[in-house]
Write a protein that holds these residues in place. Structure first.
Motif, PDB file in Angstrom:
ATOM      1  N   GLY A 121     -73.258  94.122 -37.481  1.00 24.22           N
ATOM      2  CA  GLY A 121     -72.607  93.686 -36.207  1.00 24.22           C
ATOM      3  C   GLY A 121     -73.545  92.554 -35.570  1.00 24.22           C
ATOM      4  N   TYR A 122     -74.515  92.014 -36.127  1.00 24.25           N
ATOM      5  CA  TYR A 122     -75.542  91.311 -35.703  1.00 24.25           C
ATOM      6  C   TYR A 122     -74.833  90.214 -34.918  1.00 24.25           C
ATOM      7  CZ  TYR A 122     -78.351  87.016 -36.145  1.00 24.25           C
ATOM      8  OH  TYR A 122     -78.824  85.831 -35.816  1.00 24.25           O
ATOM      9  N   ARG A 123     -73.794  89.368 -35.353  1.00 20.15           N
ATOM     10  CA  ARG A 123     -73.207  88.280 -34.754  1.00 20.15           C
ATOM     11  C   ARG A 123     -72.515  88.800 -33.368  1.00 20.15           C
ATOM     12  NH1 ARG A 123     -72.513  84.118 -37.775  1.00 20.15           N
ATOM     13  NH2 ARG A 123     -73.307  84.225 -39.960  1.00 20.15           N
ATOM     14  N   ARG A 124     -72.203  90.035 -33.402  1.00 25.75           N
ATOM     15  CA  ARG A 124     -71.289  90.325 -31.841  1.00 25.75           C
ATOM     16  C   ARG A 124     -72.409  90.885 -31.035  1.00 25.75           C
ATOM     17  NH1 ARG A 124     -67.948  92.253 -35.958  1.00 25.75           N
ATOM     18  NH2 ARG A 124     -69.253  93.773 -36.346  1.00 25.75           N
ATOM     19  N   ILE A 125     -73.671  91.375 -31.741  1.00 26.12           N
ATOM     20  CA  ILE A 125     -74.669  91.991 -30.951  1.00 26.12           C
ATOM     21  C   ILE A 125     -75.336  90.440 -30.162  1.00 26.12           C
ATOM     22  CG2 ILE A 125     -76.990  92.810 -30.859  1.00 26.12           C
ATOM     23  CD1 ILE A 125     -76.148  94.645 -33.109  1.00 26.12           C
ATOM     24  N   ARG A 126     -75.510  89.647 -30.953  1.00 23.33           N
ATOM     25  CA  ARG A 126     -76.453  88.707 -30.295  1.00 23.33           C
ATOM     26  C   ARG A 126     -75.739  87.800 -29.148  1.00 23.33           C
ATOM     27  NH1 ARG A 126     -76.256  83.948 -35.169  1.00 23.33           N
ATOM     28  NH2 ARG A 126     -74.238  83.738 -35.010  1.00 23.33           N
ATOM     29  N   GLU A 127     -74.407  87.890 -29.046  1.00 22.26           N
ATOM     30  CA  GLU A 127     -73.720  87.404 -27.984  1.00 22.26           C
ATOM     31  C   GLU A 127     -74.033  88.059 -26.577  1.00 22.26           C
ATOM     32  OE1 GLU A 127     -69.560  86.449 -28.896  1.00 22.26           O
ATOM     33  OE2 GLU A 127     -70.078  86.047 -30.912  1.00 22.26           O
ATOM     34  N   ARG A 128     -74.106  89.289 -26.830  1.00 25.34           N
ATOM     35  CA  ARG A 128     -74.287  90.221 -25.587  1.00 25.34           C
ATOM     36  C   ARG A 128     -75.812  90.596 -25.091  1.00 25.34           C
ATOM     37  NH1 ARG A 128     -70.254  94.741 -27.477  1.00 25.34           N
ATOM     38  NH2 ARG A 128     -70.809  95.686 -25.316  1.00 25.34           N
ATOM     39  N   VAL A 129     -76.673  90.229 -25.878  1.00 23.32           N
ATOM     40  CA  VAL A 129     -78.047  90.498 -25.410  1.00 23.32           C
ATOM     41  C   VAL A 129     -78.860  89.417 -25.347  1.00 23.32           C
ATOM     42  CG1 VAL A 129     -77.891  92.633 -26.872  1.00 23.32           C
ATOM     43  CG2 VAL A 129     -79.172  90.492 -27.737  1.00 23.32           C
ATOM     44  N   GLY A 130     -79.981  89.597 -24.261  1.00 21.77           N
ATOM     45  CA  GLY A 130     -80.805  88.614 -24.068  1.00 21.77           C
ATOM     46  C   GLY A 130     -82.204  88.765 -24.692  1.00 21.77           C
ATOM     47  N   VAL A 131     -82.980  87.782 -25.418  1.00 22.95           N
ATOM     48  CA  VAL A 131     -84.128  88.168 -25.990  1.00 22.95           C
ATOM     49  C   VAL A 131     -85.213  87.228 -25.491  1.00 22.95           C
ATOM     50  CG1 VAL A 131     -85.232  88.192 -28.101  1.00 22.95           C
ATOM     51  CG2 VAL A 131     -83.020  88.837 -27.978  1.00 22.95           C
ATOM     52  N   LEU A 132     -86.381  88.054 -25.143  1.00 23.05           N
ATOM     53  CA  LEU A 132     -87.643  87.215 -24.792  1.00 23.05           C
ATOM     54  C   LEU A 132     -88.549  87.703 -25.984  1.00 23.05           C
ATOM     55  CD1 LEU A 132     -89.714  85.452 -22.904  1.00 23.05           C
ATOM     56  CD2 LEU A 132     -90.407  87.794 -21.941  1.00 23.05           C
ATOM     57  N   PRO A 133     -88.870  86.783 -26.817  1.00 30.20           N
ATOM     58  CA  PRO A 133     -89.710  87.327 -27.844  1.00 30.20           C
ATOM     59  C   PRO A 133     -91.160  87.398 -27.663  1.00 30.20           C
ATOM     60  CG  PRO A 133     -88.545  85.102 -28.866  1.00 30.20           C
ATOM     61  CD  PRO A 133     -88.368  85.714 -27.048  1.00 30.20           C
ATOM     62  N   GLN A 134     -91.961  88.139 -28.403  1.00 27.25           N
ATOM     63  CA  GLN A 134     -93.347  88.114 -28.239  1.00 27.25           C
ATOM     64  C   GLN A 134     -93.815  86.702 -28.341  1.00 27.25           C
ATOM     65  OE1 GLN A 134     -95.539  90.907 -30.546  1.00 27.25           O
ATOM     66  NE2 GLN A 134     -97.164  90.731 -29.422  1.00 27.25           N
ATOM     67  N   ASP A 135     -95.017  86.320 -27.616  1.00 23.26           N
ATOM     68  CA  ASP A 135     -95.368  85.107 -27.678  1.00 23.26           C
ATOM     69  C   ASP A 135     -94.405  84.142 -27.584  1.00 23.26           C
ATOM     70  OD1 ASP A 135     -97.953  86.562 -27.994  1.00 23.26           O
ATOM     71  OD2 ASP A 135     -97.699  86.596 -30.085  1.00 23.26           O
ATOM     72  N   PHE A 136     -93.389  84.111 -26.722  1.00 21.61           N
ATOM     73  CA  PHE A 136     -92.640  83.035 -26.374  1.00 21.61           C
ATOM     74  C   PHE A 136     -93.102  82.111 -26.246  1.00 21.61           C
ATOM     75  CE2 PHE A 136     -90.293  80.690 -23.144  1.00 21.61           C
ATOM     76  CZ  PHE A 136     -89.071  80.251 -24.097  1.00 21.61           C
ATOM     77  N   GLU A 137     -92.672  80.681 -26.945  1.00 21.82           N
ATOM     78  CA  GLU A 137     -93.054  79.655 -26.550  1.00 21.82           C
ATOM     79  C   GLU A 137     -91.730  78.412 -26.173  1.00 21.82           C
ATOM     80  OE1 GLU A 137     -96.143  77.111 -28.449  1.00 21.82           O
ATOM     81  OE2 GLU A 137     -96.146  78.661 -29.806  1.00 21.82           O
ATOM     82  N   PRO A 138     -91.679  78.039 -25.189  1.00 20.92           N
ATOM     83  CA  PRO A 138     -90.770  77.042 -24.991  1.00 20.92           C
ATOM     84  C   PRO A 138     -90.611  75.667 -25.508  1.00 20.92           C
ATOM     85  CG  PRO A 138     -92.215  77.086 -22.764  1.00 20.92           C
ATOM     86  CD  PRO A 138     -92.779  78.026 -24.003  1.00 20.92           C
ATOM     87  N   PHE A 139     -89.684  74.984 -25.605  1.00 21.62           N
ATOM     88  CA  PHE A 139     -89.571  73.567 -26.180  1.00 21.62           C
ATOM     89  C   PHE A 139     -90.398  72.480 -25.203  1.00 21.62           C
ATOM     90  CE2 PHE A 139     -85.579  75.572 -27.715  1.00 21.62           C
ATOM     91  CZ  PHE A 139     -85.880  75.632 -28.849  1.00 21.62           C
ATOM     92  N   ASP A 140     -91.482  72.195 -25.894  1.00 18.37           N
ATOM     93  CA  ASP A 140     -92.311  71.431 -25.068  1.00 18.37           C
ATOM     94  C   ASP A 140     -91.961  70.154 -23.942  1.00 18.37           C
ATOM     95  OD1 ASP A 140     -94.572  72.724 -26.248  1.00 18.37           O
ATOM     96  OD2 ASP A 140     -94.902  71.183 -27.626  1.00 18.37           O
ATOM     97  N   ARG A 141     -90.936  69.465 -24.616  1.00 16.96           N
ATOM     98  CA  ARG A 141     -90.423  68.212 -23.840  1.00 16.96           C
ATOM     99  C   ARG A 141     -89.214  68.362 -23.147  1.00 16.96           C
ATOM    100  NH1 ARG A 141     -94.370  66.428 -27.224  1.00 16.96           N
ATOM    101  NH2 ARG A 141     -95.600  65.053 -26.374  1.00 16.96           N
ATOM    102  N   LEU A 142     -88.883  69.754 -22.942  1.00 16.55           N
ATOM    103  CA  LEU A 142     -87.642  70.214 -22.152  1.00 16.55           C
ATOM    104  C   LEU A 142     -88.045  70.485 -20.630  1.00 16.55           C
ATOM    105  CD1 LEU A 142     -84.851  71.495 -24.462  1.00 16.55           C
ATOM    106  CD2 LEU A 142     -85.097  69.085 -23.753  1.00 16.55           C
ATOM    107  N   ARG A 143     -87.275  70.044 -19.904  1.00 15.99           N
ATOM    108  CA  ARG A 143     -87.644  70.580 -18.294  1.00 15.99           C
ATOM    109  C   ARG A 143     -87.073  72.017 -18.152  1.00 15.99           C
ATOM    110  NH1 ARG A 143     -89.088  65.611 -16.158  1.00 15.99           N
ATOM    111  NH2 ARG A 143     -87.665  63.890 -17.488  1.00 15.99           N
ATOM    112  N   PRO A 144     -87.502  72.809 -17.590  1.00 17.97           N
ATOM    113  CA  PRO A 144     -86.655  74.148 -17.513  1.00 17.97           C
ATOM    114  C   PRO A 144     -85.158  74.004 -17.209  1.00 17.97           C
ATOM    115  CG  PRO A 144     -88.943  74.445 -16.358  1.00 17.97           C
ATOM    116  CD  PRO A 144     -88.758  72.845 -16.762  1.00 17.97           C
ATOM    117  N   ARG A 145     -84.698  73.206 -16.443  1.00 15.22           N
ATOM    118  CA  ARG A 145     -83.351  73.179 -16.086  1.00 15.22           C
ATOM    119  C   ARG A 145     -82.480  72.876 -17.316  1.00 15.22           C
ATOM    120  NH1 ARG A 145     -82.897  67.745 -15.056  1.00 15.22           N
ATOM    121  NH2 ARG A 145     -84.423  66.959 -13.886  1.00 15.22           N
ATOM    122  N   GLU A 146     -83.109  71.886 -18.078  1.00 20.87           N
ATOM    123  CA  GLU A 146     -82.539  71.245 -19.281  1.00 20.87           C
ATOM    124  C   GLU A 146     -82.592  72.486 -20.210  1.00 20.87           C
ATOM    125  OE1 GLU A 146     -84.094  66.699 -19.164  1.00 20.87           O
ATOM    126  OE2 GLU A 146     -85.115  68.367 -20.297  1.00 20.87           O
ATOM    127  N   ALA A 147     -83.595  73.148 -20.280  1.00 19.82           N
ATOM    128  CA  ALA A 147     -83.563  74.370 -21.444  1.00 19.82           C
ATOM    129  C   ALA A 147     -82.709  75.379 -21.268  1.00 19.82           C
ATOM    130  CB  ALA A 147     -85.322  74.686 -21.545  1.00 19.82           C
TER     131      ALA A 147
END
Ligand SMILES: Nc1ncnc2c1ncn2[C@@H]1O[C@H](COP(=O)(O)OP(=O)(O)OP(=O)(O)O)[C@@H](O)[C@H]1O
Ligand SMILES: [Mg+2]
Lengths: 367, 349
Positions: free
Chosen positions: B110-136
């Motif tokens: 059910g991976y596909r159906r699960i990922r639509e309904r959960v939110g994930v903050l991975p360990q050591d999360f890194e954002p995309f450097d050159r996007l502003r938070p509102r763009e990201a």
């Protein structure tokens, strides 16, 4: 589709915001065009310097040298008669040199008077593996033949008339630019994608993306779209430089545009295929170099494939870039759209295979 | 119906959401069914879960359930198997054996159906450097097929307290701000369930406390949260339910207060500065005590004994600077169960 567009926008923003990277992606091909264009366009056919030691120093030997000069293939330089021929060559780093022995004129006179055993050898010394040696050898042989015919009093039966092969007046730049476009279609997406795959893996962006609805195929498609747009910009700049600086005649035909799109599709996907094996930025670069560099030289970006030895020519037929380079030349220079269309289809074939392998083979998850 | 839990409908819908029939539901219909699941419903069910690597068994047969609306914490030192467990639940790794269901779906199929309904903050999360938070945030929302207006994006950013930094390149955000951005991105899909893998590791105490507040707010808004951490105080503060994980096994499981009363050894009376003299005075009267530096500690297993013992101690003449009681914390529980203290995820004997 919306997801792909969102990814193109976000990726494009990040790409363009890394200004140095973007500048070099666009400037590098232009630098190559200016460089190669300057080397080859200005002087027409390059002349080979030929050093001559004339030990005979007679009317006949002067005539021989004059005839060589008239071939326009060489520029003449004298070697003093009082030095050792070989030593002088070594001391002055001379690549090719000709020695006319004493008795050259005497032998010719003997022959003209009907002495069948009269014979004289001129000596051409140099490195046979160098192309300049080949050029000089042909020139010397041609002049020698002309002298022989004259002595034998024969008339010329076969002679050569020059004529232009193509309709428009093409210069070197017209043959060279399609190669540089092919080169850019290879390098920009291929090197870009391997380094992106490395970055996305080490920084765990792939894993992050795996938690969204975006599929790997959609992600790859977004990269293809972005690189096609970037390549259009790049090619436009190259064409502009070609026309403005070198008065280029070759034009961007619809088939050329399709070849550029298909080629970008192909090499973006190939980058993702390489990404399967990439675990860190170092490997990514090494892998892209290992595949990219031989390909750009062997597939005729800079030198015509026909000038290569037979086994390399066969190898070139197996390289995807060959079909882009040759296809672009076919349609842009020779107006041969039939060939270009065949090559376009071959390119699309490669592209689809790479796309499927890349999108399926690369894993976003961990073990 | 939105956001309202109706007990009458709970059982029926609750069963459905686990049954096969639910899988055919799409869009709003499925969302509704999911929201209607009652409070007691298990959002995550794990049975006999095992993950083996060639050289190590990272997860060694664990069982637990996570109830809807609670904060469930997997607590353990480095290498305990927290991330491995969480990533199996997110569908990012395949388990070697056992069963895991998230929102009623098997994690493997059910991976596909699960990922639509959960939110994930991975360990050591890194954002995309050159996007502003509102763009990201907008970008991420599109990747979940959510059409978001600028207003929606601003709201999400407001939720995580990044409004002032919404137009800065992520590259220039502080560690805590980056984590907030990560949580904002995890929230765009309006997930029922949030996975937060060590959200506060590496942050300074101030930033940690602010994130705790954010996590508390999210919980109050009805999100179920699976939180991993190696901070005992964090689990004690935030979690309704804690599973202590060590070497891939759950060594204890329950609410922080239940764990403390079961394993914590009750209350400790501290005679600060009583020294050896105090210790001997107590021993001679038959009171079991422990000398800890210059302090004397008296462990009181049952709460009912604290008062009488305090009275007794007050009557003994020993020089001391202060007398106070200390309730056990998860730290004591951990020490007792694992046999070591934990500093920044590292076990110390
Ligand atoms: N892909 C892998 N291959 C081999 N071993 C792995 C792999 N992933 C994790 N492990 C091992 O499994 C064990 C559990 O790792 P895991 O990342 O789940 O720990 P953790 O509890 O999240 O620790 P931390 O607090 O350091 O994040 C570790 O010993 C780790 O080395
Ligand atoms: Mg971890």
């Amino acid at each position: 589709m919306k997801r792909i567009l969102a990814d193109v926008t976000a990726f494009g923003r990040q790409y363009l915001r890394s200004r140095v990277g973007t500048f070099f992606a666009l400037a590098f091909p232009v630098i190559l065009i200016l460089l190669f264009g300057a080397i080859f366009s200005s002087s027409g056919t390059p002349k080979v310097p030929l050093a001559v030691q004339d030990l005979d120093s007679t009317f006949a030997s002067h005539g021989f040298v004059q005839a060589l000069n008239n071939t326009t293939l060489i520029t003449y330089q004298a070697i003093p008669t009082n030095v050792n021929f070989q030593d002088y060559m070594r001391a002055h780093s001379i690549n090719v040199a000709l020695q006319i022995p004493a008795g050259f004129q005497a032998a010719l006179i003997q022959a003209e008077m009907g002495n069948a055993s009269a014979k004289v050898n001129v000596t051409l010394a140099g490195d046979r593996t160098q192309s300049s040696f080949g050029i000089v050898y042909s020139a010397v042989a041609a002049v020698a033949t002309a002298f022989n015919l004259k002595v034998a009093n024969a008339t010329e039966v076969v002679s050569v008339d020059e004529s232009q092969l193509t309709v428009r007046q093409f210069g070197y730049i017209d043959f060279f630019l399609p190669g540089i476009i092919g080169f850019t279609v290879l390098t920009t997406p291929l090197f870009g994608m391997t380094s992106i795959c490395a970055e996305y893996r080490t920084r765990r962006f792939f894993k992050l993306l795996a938690t969204t609805k975006l599929s790997k195929a959609e992600w790859l498609a977004a990269k293809v779209v972005f690189y096609v747009l970037l390549l259009f910009l790049s090619v436009a700049i190259m064409m502009l430089v070609g026309v403005v600086v070198f008065g280029m005649q070759a034009a961007l035909t619809p088939l050329a545009v399709l070849l550029i799109i298909a080629g970008t599709f192909e090499f973006t996907s190939l980058g993702m295929v390489l990404g399967i094996f990439v675990r860190d930025p170092g490997t990514g670069e090494a892998l892209a170099n290992a595949i990219g560099f031989p390909m750009m030289f062997l597939a005729g970006s800079f030198f015509p494939i026909d000038a290569m030895p037979p086994f390399l020519r066969t190898l070139a037929r197996g390289l995807p870039l060959t079909y882009i380079n040759e296809g672009l030349r076919a349609t842009m220079v020779f107006g041969n759209d039939g060939t270009a269309l065949t090559y376009l289809l071959i390119t699309l074939g490669f592209a689809v295979v790479f796309f499927v392998v890349g999108a399926r083979g690369l894993s976003w998850k961990s073990k | 119906m939105k956001g309202v839990v109706s007990p009458g409908a709970t059982n029926v819908d609750g069963k459905d959401s686990r049954g096969r029939g639910d899988r055919k539901l799409h869009g709003t219909a499925r969302c509704r069914a999911a929201r209607d699941v009652g409070v007691g419903e298990h959002v995550i069910e794990v049975r006999g879960l095992v993950k083996r690597y060639p050289d190590i068994t990272a997860v060694d047969g664990i069982d637990f359930d996570v109830n809807r609306g609670e904060v469930f914490s997997l607590l353990g030192p480095n290498g305990a198997g927290k991330t491995t467990t969480v990533e199996i639940l997110e569908g990012l790794r395949d388990p070697t054996a056992g069963e895991a269901r998230v929102l009623g779906e098997d994690v493997r199929s059910g991976y596909r159906r699960i990922r639509e309904r959960v939110g994930v903050l991975p360990q050591d999360f890194e954002p995309f450097d050159r996007l502003r938070p509102r763009e990201a945030v907008a970008y991420w929302a599109h990747l979940f097929d959510h059409a978001v207006s600028d207003r929606d994006v601003a709201n999400i950013i407001e939720t995580v307290g990044l409004t002032d930094r919404a137009s800065t390149f992520a590259l220039n955000l502080s560690g805590g701000e980056k984590r907030r951005l990560g949580i904002a991105m995890a929230l765009v899909g309006q997930p029922e369930l949030l996975f937060l893998d060590e959200p506060t590791t590496g942050l300074d105490p101030g930033a940690r406390r602010e994130l705790w507040k954010l996590i508390g707010d999210l919980k109050r808004k009805g999100r179920t949260i699976l939180l991993t951490t190696h901070y005992l105080d964090e689990a004690e503060q935030l979690a309704d339910d804690v599973a202590i994980l060590n070497h891939g096994k759950i060594v204890a499981h329950g609410s922080p207060s239940a764990l403390i009363s079961q394993f914590g050894g009750g209350t400790t009376i501290v005679l600060a500065g009583a020294r050896r003299g105090g210790y001997e005075a107590l021993s001679s009267r038959g009171i079991a005590a422990e000398l800890h530096g210059i302090d004397v500690l008296v462990h009181v297993p049952m709460a009912s004994q604290v008062r009488p013992l305090l009275a007794k101690l007050a009557s003994i003449e020993v020089p001391l600077t202060e007398i106070y009681t200390k309730r056990s914390t998860l730290e004591d529980v951990f020490l007792k169960l694992v046999g070591a203290r934990m500093e920044e995820g590292v076990l110390a004997a």
